[in-house]
Scaffold this active site. Sequence first.
Site, short mmCIF file in Angstrom:
data_model
loop_
_atom_site.label_atom_id
_atom_site.label_comp_id
_atom_site.label_asym_id
_atom_site.label_seq_id
_atom_site.Cartn_x
_atom_site.Cartn_y
_atom_site.Cartn_z
CD GLU A 1 34.71 15.64 -0.36
OE1 GLU A 1 35.40 16.26 0.13
OE2 GLU A 1 35.52 15.36 -1.45
CD GLU B 1 35.61 17.23 6.82
OE1 GLU B 1 35.80 18.21 7.41
OE2 GLU B 1 35.91 16.67 5.61
CG HIS C 1 32.26 19.17 -0.61
ND1 HIS C 1 33.21 19.56 0.10
CD2 HIS C 1 31.00 19.86 -0.10
CE1 HIS C 1 33.39 20.17 0.95
NE2 HIS C 1 31.92 20.47 0.69
CD GLU D 1 34.79 13.73 3.58
OE1 GLU D 1 35.33 13.41 2.36
OE2 GLU D 1 34.28 14.87 3.58
CD GLU E 1 32.07 17.60 5.29
OE1 GLU E 1 32.76 17.66 4.42
OE2 GLU E 1 31.27 18.65 5.85
NE ARG F 1 33.53 23.95 -1.54
CZ ARG F 1 34.44 22.95 -1.41
NH1 ARG F 1 34.82 21.94 -1.85
NH2 ARG F 1 34.51 23.19 -0.22
NE ARG G 1 39.76 22.82 -1.01
CZ ARG G 1 40.36 21.60 -1.18
NH1 ARG G 1 38.89 21.13 -0.65
NH2 ARG G 1 40.78 20.51 -1.51
CD GLU H 1 34.68 19.43 -3.78
OE1 GLU H 1 34.50 19.53 -2.75
OE2 GLU H 1 36.11 20.11 -4.92
CG ASP I 1 -1.84 1.38 1.12
OD1 ASP I 1 -1.75 2.02 0.05
OD2 ASP I 1 -2.22 1.14 2.61
#
Length: 442
Positions: A132, A184, A240, A191, A134, A333, A311, A331, A54
């Site tokens: 990645e 981290e 990321h 991570e 975390e 982020r 970054r 990447e 269901d």
Amino acid sequence: MPMNESAEYVLSACREHNVKFIRLWFTDIVGALKSFAITVEELEKALEEGMGFDGSSIEGFARIDESDMVAKPDPATFQLVPWRPKEASVARMFCDITYPGGEPFEGDPRYVLKRQLKRAADLGYTFYVSPEMEYFYFASESEPVPLDRGGYFDQMSDGGSDLRRETVLTLEAMGIEVEYSHHEVAPSQHEITLRYTDALTMADAAMTYRLVVKEIAAANGVYATFMPKPIEGVNGSGMHVHQSLFKGERNAFFDPDDPYHLSAVAKGYIAGLLHHARAITLVTNQWVNSYKRLLPGFEAPVYLSWARRNRSDLIRIPEYKPGKEIHTRIEYRSPDAACNPYLAFAVMLAAGLDGIENERPLPPPVEENVFEMTPAERAARGIEMLPGSLIEAIEVAEKSSFLREALGDHVFESLIANKRIEWERYRRHVTDFELREYLPIL
């Protein structure tokens, strides 16, 4: 109908490992893992016909008048569940959700991703990702009390390191390859990065990863959470996502003659992500709490820009290593690990493909720290911002015909409705901040 080879393997593995129960897994639209168990005696029927259930009580699935659903297990996802007893052991398989007639259910997040993967395949591409992911360990779920005071890459002689070790071993026992694991930036934050693979396999792995992290923590008397920002004043937990497109064995993102070693395909892909970043944020960052992480000063992106070394940008291009063109990737982020990975991977891919197909122009990279620019400097360079709250993300998403098409009408409308309810609940709530700030003076 004769059984295919994969199904025969599953039946044989169940006999070999004394499997009694098989958990059939799938997700709702917000990425909550759903499961029901069948006994091994029902397995052959489940593999041939699927198992009915269901769907009316599953978030974002069906109304009560059209609630009959079928969970069709994918034999390629068969794995033993290592933390369950070895005697009368337990296995799991991920399922595709269909209507009773066998047609794919458009509200199934796995199907949403499969649709976008087919679109890529029709253009000759395979989509690879590595998230990645975390998370935090706390003493309990009632309040965020860290287990340590460690920082980035700290070698800690603490329970968290042992929990990570046990988690990695469990993931590998379930066929999920781990690239590395570490402490981290924030206290008690960790991570574990999964090795690059195709997006459907990775979405299944990401769901498994979240469960394994929590199961191992609970078995050791602590609590693990993927909440994006559980502690004020420290980094939140992100996801990321490294990603690339391949044509056969060739990385379609690589160009040896480009200064950034990025092909026209890669540049179009990045341009598409930047163009649609605001619209897809409701999917990649779907909770009220997600926007407590997306703030300047905590290594989370806020502005729509790209660069190689920087970054602070939304999109980073990891440095090219000579002879390693297969590792050329981008990447992205902003996502957090509390998203639905099927939908997150689907909308990122859809945005990238849109940029390739429409040859969207890529703005120049921003190698300076975007956070240190003045608003006028950012405006002069056309640098926009991600949505700053859940309601802003909802309103941006609601207007996006691209997002509707990428998710399909059913998931798009269900997600918007679900998130509006969440925002209204949050809006009505009187927070501790308000009581502390205003009650003594007003």
